[in-house]
Enzyme design. Structure first.
Site, short mmCIF file in Angstrom:
data_model
loop_
_atom_site.label_atom_id
_atom_site.label_comp_id
_atom_site.label_asym_id
_atom_site.label_seq_id
_atom_site.Cartn_x
_atom_site.Cartn_y
_atom_site.Cartn_z
N LYS A 111 41.58 -23.64 -63.03
CA LYS A 111 41.18 -22.26 -63.27
C LYS A 111 39.75 -22.23 -63.81
CE LYS A 111 44.11 -19.37 -65.18
NZ LYS A 111 45.07 -18.87 -66.21
C1 E4P Z 1 46.28 -15.81 -66.42
O1 E4P Z 1 45.54 -16.28 -65.58
C2 E4P Z 1 45.73 -15.11 -67.57
O2 E4P Z 1 45.04 -16.05 -68.32
C3 E4P Z 1 46.76 -14.43 -68.41
O3 E4P Z 1 47.74 -13.82 -67.60
C4 E4P Z 1 46.15 -13.42 -69.35
O4 E4P Z 1 47.18 -12.69 -69.97
P1 E4P Z 1 46.95 -11.81 -71.28
O5 E4P Z 1 46.04 -10.67 -70.95
O6 E4P Z 1 48.34 -11.37 -71.65
O7 E4P Z 1 46.36 -12.71 -72.31
#
Ligand code: E4P
Length: 226
Positions: free
Chosen positions: A86
């Site tokens: 990522k």
């Molecule tokens: C996934 O890629 C994200 O990092 C994650 O879903 C963010 O979620 P949040 O907004 O609940 O922290």
């Protein structure tokens, strides 16, 4: 629809994997920090639970392309399997996506808040694009409509990337992106359970059992009967 779990909690991962058709696990630095445990051993425990074929998305922390690439190669060596690195959609991140595409390393563009960020990441070679639905909703922007526009852009330009919508806090948010043709979602174990929950389903199951047991006996199931 590809369902992914947005957690590094091993108990939750084991349970959800046992019950549901899960395609993989996503983590981010906040999720890892919440576990407050050694990073690589935890990632490898997740890998051993989900197996080498399932997707595992792990975020790089560096801010320059060369260092992001180094992290990606390190993680591929130490974790392996069906791994996605990522990378946030900052300029150096886009550069890293281009380099990693050439090297055959799979990437997921993350921290996406606009369709244009997603489009550039897809052109740079990211396999998945992760827009943050709830964080958009909290800024008074319809997160699901951003997902819909990204899906449209990928179709318009015949790009192979898939949308991995993230940051969900409600079933309604998941439902809206599903209607818009989002190819994948990553959700907490709680939201995953909530997708199935309905009081009428529970009431119907209770009624079936009650009716059946009046005739066939308490605790009896089809295999108990001749
Ligand atoms: C996934 O890629 C994200 O990092 C994650 O879903 C963010 O979620 P949040 O907004 O609940 O922290």
């Amino acid at each position: 629809m590809l369902y992914l779990l947005d957690t590094a909690d091993l108990v939750a991962i084991r349970r959800s994997y046992d019950l549901y058709p899960i395609a993989g696990v996503t983590t981010n630095p906040t999720i890892m920090a919440r576990e407050n445990t050694k990073f690589l051993p935890r990632i490898n425990e997740i890998r051993s639970i989900i197996g080498v074929k399932a997707m595992l998305h792990v975020q790089a922390l560096s801010k320059t392309a060369d260092k992001i690439v180094a992290e990606a190669e390190y993680l591929n060596e130490k974790v392996g399997g069906n791994l996605y690195i990522k990378i946030p959609v900052i300029p150096e991140g886009i550069k890293a996506m281009k380099i990693l595409k050439e090297k055959g390393v799979k990437t997921t563009a993350t921290a996406i808040f606009t369709p244009q960020q997603a489009l550039m990441a897809a052109v740079a070679g990211a396999e998945f694009l992760a827009p943050y639905v709830n964080r958009l909703d909290n800024m008074c922007v319809d997160g699901a409509s951003i997902v819909r526009e990204i899906v449209q852009l990928l179709e318009t330009y015949h790009l192979p990337a898939k949308v991995l919508a993230a940051s969900f806090k409600s079933v309604e948010q998941v439902h809206k992106v599903s209607l818009y043709g989002c190819q994948a979602i990553t959700v907490s174990p709680e939201i995953l359970d909530a997708l199935l929950k309905h009081p009428m389903t529970d009431a119907s199951v209770s009624q079936f059992v009650q009716d059946w047991e009046k005739v066939y006996g308490e605790g009896k199931v089809t295999t108990d009967l001749g």
